[in-house]
Design an enzyme around this catalytic site. Structure first.
Site, PDB file in Angstrom:
ATOM      1  N   CYS A   1       0.842  -1.171   0.000  1.00 57.00           N
ATOM      2  CA  CYS A   1       0.000   0.000   0.000  1.00 57.00           C
ATOM      3  C   CYS A   1       0.885   1.229   0.000  1.00 57.00           C
ATOM      4  CB  CYS A   1      -0.850   0.016   1.283  1.00 57.00           C
ATOM      5  SG  CYS A   1      -1.632  -1.562   1.635  1.00 57.00           S
TER       6      CYS A   1
ATOM      7  N   ARG B   1       0.655   1.905  -5.867  1.00 58.95           N
ATOM      8  CA  ARG B   1       0.870   0.848  -4.874  1.00 58.95           C
ATOM      9  C   ARG B   1      -0.420   0.111  -4.518  1.00 58.95           C
ATOM     10  NH1 ARG B   1       5.228   0.976  -1.398  1.00 58.95           N
ATOM     11  NH2 ARG B   1       6.924   2.116  -2.330  1.00 58.95           N
TER      12      ARG B   1
ATOM     13  N   TRP C   1      -3.887  -1.873  -1.114  1.00 59.95           N
ATOM     14  CA  TRP C   1      -4.020  -3.081  -1.947  1.00 59.95           C
ATOM     15  C   TRP C   1      -4.274  -4.217  -0.966  1.00 59.95           C
ATOM     16  CZ3 TRP C   1      -1.368  -7.783  -2.721  1.00 59.95           C
ATOM     17  CH2 TRP C   1      -1.697  -8.466  -3.905  1.00 59.95           C
TER      18      TRP C   1
ATOM     19  N   ASN D   1       1.802  -0.497   5.636  1.00 57.79           N
ATOM     20  CA  ASN D   1       2.112  -1.175   4.371  1.00 57.79           C
ATOM     21  C   ASN D   1       2.915  -2.416   4.736  1.00 57.79           C
ATOM     22  OD1 ASN D   1       2.962  -1.927   1.801  1.00 57.79           O
ATOM     23  ND2 ASN D   1       4.661  -0.467   1.801  1.00 57.79           N
ATOM     24  N   GLY D   2       2.463  -3.597   4.287  1.00 53.01           N
ATOM     25  CA  GLY D   2       3.172  -4.836   4.609  1.00 53.01           C
ATOM     26  C   GLY D   2       2.215  -5.860   5.183  1.00 53.01           C
TER      27      GLY D   2
ATOM     28  N   GLU E   1       4.791 -12.518 -22.419  1.00 52.75           N
ATOM     29  CA  GLU E   1       4.492 -11.120 -22.092  1.00 52.75           C
ATOM     30  C   GLU E   1       3.167 -10.690 -22.736  1.00 52.75           C
ATOM     31  OE1 GLU E   1       5.148  -8.894 -20.145  1.00 52.75           O
ATOM     32  OE2 GLU E   1       4.817  -6.950 -21.087  1.00 52.75           O
TER      33      GLU E   1
ATOM     34  N   LYS F   1       0.007  -9.318 -20.673  1.00 49.52           N
ATOM     35  CA  LYS F   1      -0.606  -8.008 -20.946  1.00 49.52           C
ATOM     36  C   LYS F   1      -2.116  -8.157 -21.140  1.00 49.52           C
ATOM     37  CE  LYS F   1       1.735  -5.369 -20.110  1.00 49.52           C
ATOM     38  NZ  LYS F   1       2.917  -5.863 -19.577  1.00 49.52           N
TER      39      LYS F   1
ATOM     40  N   GLU G   1      -3.875  -9.056 -17.845  1.00 45.74           N
ATOM     41  CA  GLU G   1      -3.870  -7.946 -16.888  1.00 45.74           C
ATOM     42  C   GLU G   1      -4.948  -6.917 -17.170  1.00 45.74           C
ATOM     43  OE1 GLU G   1       0.495  -6.699 -15.333  1.00 45.74           O
ATOM     44  OE2 GLU G   1       0.271  -6.633 -17.484  1.00 45.74           O
TER      45      GLU G   1
ATOM     46  N   HIS H   1       2.710 -30.802 -27.274  1.00 48.47           N
ATOM     47  CA  HIS H   1       2.795 -31.602 -26.048  1.00 48.47           C
ATOM     48  C   HIS H   1       1.637 -31.317 -25.096  1.00 48.47           C
ATOM     49  CE1 HIS H   1       6.610 -33.097 -27.372  1.00 48.47           C
ATOM     50  NE2 HIS H   1       7.072 -31.866 -27.504  1.00 48.47           N
TER      51      HIS H   1
ATOM     52  N   LYS I   1       0.725  -1.442  -9.216  1.00 46.32           N
ATOM     53  CA  LYS I   1       1.926  -1.213 -10.017  1.00 46.32           C
ATOM     54  C   LYS I   1       3.162  -1.743  -9.297  1.00 46.32           C
ATOM     55  CE  LYS I   1       4.114   0.874 -13.424  1.00 46.32           C
ATOM     56  NZ  LYS I   1       4.076  -0.040 -14.574  1.00 46.32           N
TER      57      LYS I   1
HETATM   58  C1  G6P Z   1       3.446  -5.788 -10.768  1.00 48.45           C
HETATM   59  C2  G6P Z   1       3.096  -4.949 -11.989  1.00 48.45           C
HETATM   60  C3  G6P Z   1       3.789  -5.509 -13.226  1.00 48.45           C
HETATM   61  C4  G6P Z   1       5.281  -5.610 -12.992  1.00 48.45           C
HETATM   62  C5  G6P Z   1       5.608  -6.432 -11.738  1.00 48.45           C
HETATM   63  C6  G6P Z   1       7.074  -6.339 -11.365  1.00 48.45           C
HETATM   64  O1  G6P Z   1       2.839  -7.017 -10.867  1.00 48.45           O
HETATM   65  O2  G6P Z   1       1.703  -4.914 -12.181  1.00 48.45           O
HETATM   66  O3  G6P Z   1       3.539  -4.653 -14.333  1.00 48.45           O
HETATM   67  O4  G6P Z   1       5.889  -6.195 -14.101  1.00 48.45           O
HETATM   68  O5  G6P Z   1       4.868  -5.934 -10.624  1.00 48.45           O
HETATM   69  O6  G6P Z   1       7.345  -5.025 -10.955  1.00 48.45           O
HETATM   70  P1  G6P Z   1       8.768  -4.366 -10.978  1.00 48.45           P
HETATM   71  O7  G6P Z   1       8.542  -2.971 -10.462  1.00 48.45           O
HETATM   72  O8  G6P Z   1       9.637  -5.172 -10.061  1.00 48.45           O
HETATM   73  O9  G6P Z   1       9.251  -4.381 -12.380  1.00 48.45           O
END
Ligand code: G6P
Length: 607
Positions: A2, A27, A74, A98-99, A479, A483, A486, A502, A602
């Site tokens: 958070c 966060r 969060w 936070n934690g 990736e 994406k 997400e 497989h 994020k």
């Molecule tokens: C979160 C974000 C992702 C990101 C990941 C790693 O899950 O939503 O977009 O790739 O964290 O974050 P970092 O800041 O370590 O790249």
């Protein structure tokens, strides 16, 4: 996980706390709240959902007071309801956290046994009660916090407000970041320097186990043994301005479009274009003795690491171990002396990656950190800081940070090859030239935005989507699937094209679009064979390739996306663009919240 912000001062704080929360929304954004100390009472406003709900609440019912704490959440323990929103409070204290307090169940049972009444399902509320009990028993705030901190196991950054002491805030950190900001007649607490940008640039980073007493006059920091200590005050360089979306509808789209510029900006620190040599921002760092590389990261950053594994093996001929940070920590990884650990992180704060860094450091590995936030914990704790210059990335789904990470990792692999004397005549020059072509190629890839938008409908209606790729296109397939999951909430998986037969091929039918990433080149024919296996079973293929590739294999696909023809070294950067744009346009077509998708954050600062 958070965001926290706190102000102790002489002027009204509610609006400024809210502004701090806006900067911390990356966060988490499940719920938010503010508490102030005013007229001998602690008062709170809290709201579930995005910050705009709290802003509405405050507009309807303003919160006076010159000392306060605030939080954007969060959810970890307890759903994202108003009751579970921080600050958590008793009559005497209010707490933001936070934690995760790992022993909260035992503490909660103990407190309930003593007659304390809980109003939330959070782990945090135990802290409010524990401190409150001490205050009620006659401890002053400093004594109360000193008594309680050793009882808390897990990770925390805390800010605590005391009813009878409107001139004071106490903060503490263990495992989660917390900074102190110094103002004129005011002192601040924040999860990071960004949160305090408009308030001050004078920042002290707390060490593990530190706690701090903040007053209008300044701050006294104590270490984990309760000894008064000084922590250096640095100038953060963070400005007060919030990053705007410009003319774009979403931050994500703006960030996708920034890639040519930020990749060029990043490469400037790693390439000497005139001399046609690769270089590092810390030139005196000797890489020649590196025998083994361990790459650890999470999410999109992990996929950048996966691409890099191919490059390190190809150019520098060093063995590479690669792991997601949350797994690495709890294996018994074997790290040879003389090894280099590379952590990759946009935020530089991801809890699992940070813990992996610390573990490897304790094992004697040299740590290189590829990070986008230069003031972050990873940036500060690494031996070798390899910055990406992507600028602030606001969209939760990482885009420009990813391509900048790739640029740095390609340059690092080439630096390692150079240090080991592995380049034959002209090879280094070729690498510099190809990397130098990346910004223009990214620009050319962006020109296909409209055609990608037009075909997004072919994916938006699907329940499941598969992505296939080989070699460095395999991490891109992963990736791409990430994406799409997400931001559009469509189930998607990425596979190594050769693995289809497989198992995953059993999923193929006319309702599952299969997105094949296959630039023409050495692996093209192989991937196309796998693609044809899909088509032979009625699968609907979308092929992303260059003109030659589309000419050779585009027939029978339901759609094709044409990319500029580029050297294989920069193909992962360039092919990231259609993968990002496709996910973006599908999400827009589905009407989801592109920049703040549900359940995500994020920066993930809990394990
Ligand atoms: C979160 C974000 C992702 C990101 C990941 C790693 O899950 O939503 O977009 O790739 O964290 O974050 P970092 O800041 O370590 O790249």
């Amino acid at each position: 996980m958070c965001g926290i912000v706190g102000i102790v001062g002489r002027e009204e704080v509610a609006e400024r706390l809210l502004d701090g929360l806006r900067r911390l929304e990356y966060r988490g954004y499940d719920s938010a709240g503010i508490a102030t100390d005013h007229g001998g009472r602690i008062e709170r406003r809290r709201a579930s959902g995005k910050l705009v709900n709290l802003a509405r609440e405050l507009a309807a019912d303003p919160l006076p007071g010159c000392t306060g704490i605030a939080h954007t959440r969060w959810a970890t323990h307890g759903g994202p309801t108003t009751n579970n929103a921080h600050p958590h409070a008793t009559d005497e204290v209010a707490v933001v956290h936070n934690g995760i307090i790992e022993n909260f169940k035992a503490l909660r049972d103990e407190l309930i046994g003593r007659g304390r009444v809980f109003t939330s399902e959070t782990d945090t509320e135990v802290v409010a009660h524990l401190v409150s009990e001490k205050v009620e028993a006659g401890f002053d705030p400093v004594g109360a916090v000193r008594e309680v901190l050793p009882r808390l196991h897990g990770a925390f950054a805390l800010a605590i407000l005391f009813r009878k002491h409107p001139d004071m805030l106490i903060g503490a950190r263990l495992g989660s970041p917390l900074v102190v900001g110094y103002g004129e007649g005011e002192t601040y607490l924040g999860s990071d320097a960004l949160a305090l940008g408009p308030l001050t640039q004078r920042i002290a980073y707390l060490d593990e186990g530190d706690w701090v007493v903040c007053t209008e006059e300044g701050a006294q920091v104590y270490d984990r043994d309760n000894k008064p200590v000084e922590r250096a005050v640095t100038i953060s360089g963070v400005t007060g301005e919030l990053v705007s979306k410009g003319n774009h509808r979403h931050y994500m789209l703006k960030e996708i479009y920034e890639q040519p510029i930020v990749v060029a900006q990043t490469l400037r620190s790693y390439l000497q274009r005139m001399e046609e040599r690769v270089t590092l921002p810390i030139p005196e760092f000797d890489l020649s003795a590196i025998k083994r590389v361990t790459i650890v990261a999470c999410g999109t950053s992990f996929y950048a690491g996966m691409v890099a594994k191919y490059w390190f093996e190809q150019f520098a001929r060093v063995p590479v171990d690669l792991d997601v940070a949350s797994e690495f920590r709890y294996r018994a990884p074997v790290m040879e002396p003389g090894g280099l650990m590379i952590v990759i992180s946009q935020s530089g704060e991801t809890a699992d990656t940070l813990a992996a860094l610390r573990h490897a450091k304790a094992e004697g590995q040299t740590i290189a950190a590829v990070v986008n936030v230069p003031t972050s914990s990873m940036a500060r704790e690494a031996d070798l800081l390899l910055p990406t210059h992507a600028g602030p990335e606001i969209g939760v789904a990482s885009t420009k940070a990813f391509t900048c990470q790739l640029a740095v990792l390609a340059a690092l692999a080439a630096n390692l090859a150079h240090a080991k004397g592995l380049f034959k005549d002209g090879e280094e020059r070729q690498i510099v030239r190809h990397l130098g072509e990346a910004p223009a190629a990214l620009n050319a890839a962006l020109a296909y935005d409209e055609s990608i938008q037009e075909m997004a409908g072919a994916v938006a209606g699907a329940r499941d989507v598969l992505y296939l790729g080989r070699g460095t296109d395999y991490p891109l397939a992963l990736e791409g699937a990430l994406k799409l999951k997400e931001i559009s909430y469509i189930h998607a998986e990425g596979y190594a094209a050769g693995e289809m037969k497989h198992g995953p091929i059993a999923l193929i039918d006319e309702n599952v679009p299969v997105i094949v990433i296959a630039p023409s080149g050495p692996l093209f024919e192989k991937t196309v064979s796998n693609m044809q296996e899909v088509q032979a079973r009625g699968g609907k293929v979308i092929l992303i390739s260059d003109y030659d590739g589309i000419q050779a294999a585009g027939e029978g696909c339901i759609a094709t996306i044409t990319m500029p023809k580029v050297h294989p070294l920069i193909a992962p950067l360039v092919y990231a663009v259609p993968v990002q744009l496709l996910a973006y346009h599908v999400a827009v077509a589905k009407g989801t919240d592109v920049d703040q998708p549900r359940n995500l954050a994020k920066s993930v600062t809990v394990e």
